[in-house]
Structures are given as C-alpha cells and as structure tokens.
Design a protein around this motif. Structure first.
Motif, PDB file in Angstrom:
ATOM      1  N   SER A 222      -4.188 -14.288   3.124  1.00  5.15           N
ATOM      2  CA  SER A 222      -2.866 -14.303   2.499  1.00  5.15           C
ATOM      3  C   SER A 222      -2.870 -14.803   1.063  1.00  5.15           C
ATOM      4  CB  SER A 222      -1.878 -15.113   3.345  1.00  5.15           C
ATOM      5  OG  SER A 222      -2.232 -16.473   3.351  1.00  5.15           O
ATOM      6  N   ILE A 223      -3.828 -15.654   0.693  1.00  3.11           N
ATOM      7  CA  ILE A 223      -3.854 -16.195  -0.663  1.00  3.11           C
ATOM      8  C   ILE A 223      -4.717 -15.358  -1.597  1.00  3.11           C
ATOM      9  CG2 ILE A 223      -4.523 -18.170  -2.094  1.00  3.11           C
ATOM     10  CD1 ILE A 223      -3.896 -19.970   0.330  1.00  3.11           C
ATOM     11  N   PHE A 224      -5.885 -14.938  -1.130  1.00  2.53           N
ATOM     12  CA  PHE A 224      -6.863 -14.324  -2.031  1.00  2.53           C
ATOM     13  C   PHE A 224      -6.978 -12.806  -1.943  1.00  2.53           C
ATOM     14  CE2 PHE A 224      -8.396 -18.675  -1.200  1.00  2.53           C
ATOM     15  CZ  PHE A 224      -8.264 -19.161  -2.489  1.00  2.53           C
ATOM     16  N   ILE A 225      -6.535 -12.191  -0.850  1.00  3.01           N
ATOM     17  CA  ILE A 225      -6.716 -10.745  -0.694  1.00  3.01           C
ATOM     18  C   ILE A 225      -5.386 -10.000  -0.686  1.00  3.01           C
ATOM     19  CG2 ILE A 225      -7.661  -8.944   0.820  1.00  3.01           C
ATOM     20  CD1 ILE A 225      -9.655 -11.132   1.824  1.00  3.01           C
ATOM     21  N   ARG A 226      -4.444 -10.432   0.155  1.00  2.00           N
ATOM     22  CA  ARG A 226      -3.179  -9.713   0.333  1.00  2.00           C
ATOM     23  C   ARG A 226      -2.393  -9.495  -0.965  1.00  2.00           C
ATOM     24  NH1 ARG A 226       2.268 -10.785   1.777  1.00  2.00           N
ATOM     25  NH2 ARG A 226       3.117  -9.084   3.025  1.00  2.00           N
ATOM     26  N   PRO A 227      -2.266 -10.496  -1.860  1.00  2.00           N
ATOM     27  CA  PRO A 227      -1.491 -10.248  -3.087  1.00  2.00           C
ATOM     28  C   PRO A 227      -2.027  -9.072  -3.916  1.00  2.00           C
ATOM     29  CG  PRO A 227      -1.810 -12.596  -2.794  1.00  2.00           C
ATOM     30  CD  PRO A 227      -2.656 -11.914  -1.757  1.00  2.00           C
TER      31      PRO A 227
ATOM     32  N   GLY B   6       3.258  -1.831   1.314  1.00  2.00           N
ATOM     33  CA  GLY B   6       2.629  -2.198   2.578  1.00  2.00           C
ATOM     34  C   GLY B   6       1.172  -2.544   2.397  1.00  2.00           C
ATOM     35  N   THR B   7       0.666  -3.424   3.258  1.00  2.00           N
ATOM     36  CA  THR B   7      -0.757  -3.765   3.210  1.00  2.00           C
ATOM     37  C   THR B   7      -1.489  -3.042   4.324  1.00  2.00           C
ATOM     38  OG1 THR B   7      -0.232  -5.787   4.425  1.00  2.00           O
ATOM     39  CG2 THR B   7      -0.542  -5.993   2.058  1.00  2.00           C
ATOM     40  N   MET B   8      -1.167  -3.313   5.543  1.00  2.00           N
ATOM     41  CA  MET B   8      -1.804  -2.642   6.674  1.00  2.00           C
ATOM     42  C   MET B   8      -1.119  -1.307   6.978  1.00  2.00           C
ATOM     43  SD  MET B   8      -4.212  -4.558   7.628  1.00  2.00           S
ATOM     44  CE  MET B   8      -4.789  -6.211   7.796  1.00  2.00           C
ATOM     45  N   THR B   9       0.191  -1.311   6.959  1.00  2.00           N
ATOM     46  CA  THR B   9       0.988  -0.121   7.226  1.00  2.00           C
ATOM     47  C   THR B   9       1.719   0.267   5.955  1.00  2.00           C
ATOM     48  OG1 THR B   9       1.351  -0.862   9.495  1.00  2.00           O
ATOM     49  CG2 THR B   9       2.819   0.846   8.664  1.00  2.00           C
ATOM     50  N   GLU B  10       1.559   1.507   5.532  1.00  2.00           N
ATOM     51  CA  GLU B  10       2.252   1.973   4.336  1.00  2.00           C
ATOM     52  C   GLU B  10       3.668   2.401   4.711  1.00  2.00           C
ATOM     53  OE1 GLU B  10       1.646   5.915   2.004  1.00  2.00           O
ATOM     54  OE2 GLU B  10       0.277   4.420   1.144  1.00  2.00           O
ATOM     55  N   VAL B  11       4.643   1.911   3.972  1.00  5.01           N
ATOM     56  CA  VAL B  11       6.048   2.233   4.199  1.00  5.01           C
ATOM     57  C   VAL B  11       6.548   3.046   3.009  1.00  5.01           C
ATOM     58  CG1 VAL B  11       8.368   1.289   4.514  1.00  5.01           C
ATOM     59  CG2 VAL B  11       6.396   0.098   5.498  1.00  5.01           C
ATOM     60  N   ASN B  12       7.154   4.185   3.286  1.00  5.26           N
ATOM     61  CA  ASN B  12       7.799   5.008   2.261  1.00  5.26           C
ATOM     62  C   ASN B  12       9.276   5.083   2.595  1.00  5.26           C
ATOM     63  OD1 ASN B  12       5.691   6.329   0.451  1.00  5.26           O
ATOM     64  ND2 ASN B  12       4.836   6.638   2.492  1.00  5.26           N
ATOM     65  N   GLN B  13      10.112   4.565   1.709  1.00  5.45           N
ATOM     66  CA  GLN B  13      11.553   4.581   1.955  1.00  5.45           C
ATOM     67  C   GLN B  13      12.246   5.425   0.895  1.00  5.45           C
ATOM     68  OE1 GLN B  13      12.512   0.373   1.872  1.00  5.45           O
ATOM     69  NE2 GLN B  13      12.301   0.231   4.089  1.00  5.45           N
TER      70      GLN B  13
ATOM     71  N   ARG C 275      -0.386  -1.410  -3.899  1.00  5.79           N
ATOM     72  CA  ARG C 275       0.318  -0.464  -3.032  1.00  5.79           C
ATOM     73  C   ARG C 275       1.811  -0.336  -3.369  1.00  5.79           C
ATOM     74  NH1 ARG C 275      -2.252   0.153   2.245  1.00  5.79           N
ATOM     75  NH2 ARG C 275      -4.439   0.494   1.731  1.00  5.79           N
ATOM     76  N   TRP C 276       2.372  -1.309  -4.104  1.00  5.42           N
ATOM     77  CA  TRP C 276       3.813  -1.324  -4.372  1.00  5.42           C
ATOM     78  C   TRP C 276       4.150  -0.325  -5.482  1.00  5.42           C
ATOM     79  CZ3 TRP C 276       8.782  -1.719  -4.093  1.00  5.42           C
ATOM     80  CH2 TRP C 276       9.376  -2.567  -3.162  1.00  5.42           C
ATOM     81  N   ARG C 277       5.066   0.599  -5.184  1.00  3.84           N
ATOM     82  CA  ARG C 277       5.569   1.574  -6.156  1.00  3.84           C
ATOM     83  C   ARG C 277       7.071   1.753  -5.924  1.00  3.84           C
ATOM     84  NH1 ARG C 277       1.096   0.858  -7.436  1.00  3.84           N
ATOM     85  NH2 ARG C 277      -0.577   2.290  -7.939  1.00  3.84           N
ATOM     86  N   TYR C 278       7.765   2.088  -6.985  1.00  2.00           N
ATOM     87  CA  TYR C 278       9.191   2.371  -6.857  1.00  2.00           C
ATOM     88  C   TYR C 278       9.572   3.427  -7.883  1.00  2.00           C
ATOM     89  CZ  TYR C 278       9.947  -0.314 -11.097  1.00  2.00           C
ATOM     90  OH  TYR C 278       9.918  -0.756 -12.397  1.00  2.00           O
ATOM     91  N   ASP C 279      10.680   4.096  -7.637  1.00  2.00           N
ATOM     92  CA  ASP C 279      11.222   5.075  -8.563  1.00  2.00           C
ATOM     93  C   ASP C 279      12.708   5.226  -8.306  1.00  2.00           C
ATOM     94  OD1 ASP C 279      10.401   6.521 -10.773  1.00  2.00           O
ATOM     95  OD2 ASP C 279       8.943   7.685  -9.631  1.00  2.00           O
ATOM     96  N   VAL C 280      13.433   5.582  -9.335  1.00  4.83           N
ATOM     97  CA  VAL C 280      14.874   5.784  -9.224  1.00  4.83           C
ATOM     98  C   VAL C 280      15.227   7.113  -9.863  1.00  4.83           C
ATOM     99  CG1 VAL C 280      17.138   4.918  -9.937  1.00  4.83           C
ATOM    100  CG2 VAL C 280      15.361   3.317  -9.277  1.00  4.83           C
TER     101      VAL C 280
END
Length: 165
Positions: free
Chosen positions: A69-74, A95-102, A80-85
C-alpha cells in the motif's frame, strides 16, 4: 452502427503518488501502533496462547500489506487513473487489481464540487466530487487550475445552476 467512445486520456497530478504514499504511511503507522499495543497486552497479561499466534500472524500480514500500500499501489494507481469530459459523458478509468471504466451521462449529474484536505493542500491539489441521483464519483488529485476548470466544465455540460442563498 455506433461510434466507439475513445478511452480517457487525462492524467492526475504526479503529486498524487506522494499524497497517497503519505496517507497510506499514516494509516499503517496507526494500525501498527494498535497491533503493538495488543501484542504488549498479550505478553503482559498472558492471554490464551492462540491469541498471540493470531496477533503475530496479523503483524506479518500487515508488513506485506504496508509494503504494497505504501510503495507499490500508489504508482500502479497513478498509471491506471484516467479521466475525460465531453458534452455527453464524464469518463473515469481506474483500478489496481480490477480495472473500472465508468461512463457517467452529463444528464445524470446533479452536483459537482472541489475538495481539499490537508495532504492535498500541501501539494496545492484538489479532488473533484461528482454526485448523481444514485451514486457519487471522484477524481482524486488535480492541480488547482485544472480542477477548477474541470469542475466548471462539468457544471456547464450538466447544466447545473448555481444557487444563491
């Protein structure tokens, strides 16, 4: 046939990694203090033997969780974090283990706000909270100018009116 919606491309601030690392470090320190107190109490009051084994097992697992949680997950989360409007949708991909597309339709968005806690303030970052009738979404760490412009764009596309009190 419909036209495919392109993948979101916008990134969070690189400082999001530092914010997440500090947050996870604080949370893990608190967890280790609590676990340390329980182990001390186990030794001091000679609790049933199996309780000690469970506490030591939890300590071992907690060390592995802290490393993740401290050294790898961030880093994984940031990459993996992306956004668009657009005028039709707010797109979030994370998502880290599971990719979420909303895909959040602009017509469903009821409120949008910016938020800044002490860790975000240290790096001059803002989180954006988006509320719909049945759920809430967030974009966690954006520079101030980007966050305020994005909030205003979402409000404009969603046709949110400012309420005077």
């Amino acid at each position: 046939m419909h036209t495919p919606i392109p993948e979101p491309q916008n990134l969070l601030s690189k400082d999001a990694i530092k914010v997440w690392m500090i947050k996870e470090t604080i949370e893990n320190i608190i967890a280790f203090i609590i676990l340390g107190i329980l182990i001390y109490l186990d030794i001091r009051f000679s609790w049933v033997v199996w309780i000690g084994w469970i506490l030591y097992g939890l300590a071992g697992i907690s060390i592995l969780v802290a490393i993740w949680s401290i050294f790898i997950r961030p880093y994984v989360l940031y990459h993996r974090w992306r956004y668009d409007v657009s005028s039709e949708f707010l797109q979030l991909k994370f998502g880290t283990m599971t990719e979420v597309n909303q895909l959040v339709p602009m017509t469903k968005i009821q409120a949008v706000s910016t938020r800044q806690g002490p860790l975000l303030r240290k790096y001059d970052l803002y989180a954006i909270d988006i509320e719909t009738m049945g759920s809430s979404h967030k974009i966690p760490a954006l520079p101030k100018e980007v966050a305020l412009e994005l909030r205003d764009n979402i409000a404009h596309f969603a046709k949110i009116k400012e309420v005077d009190e």
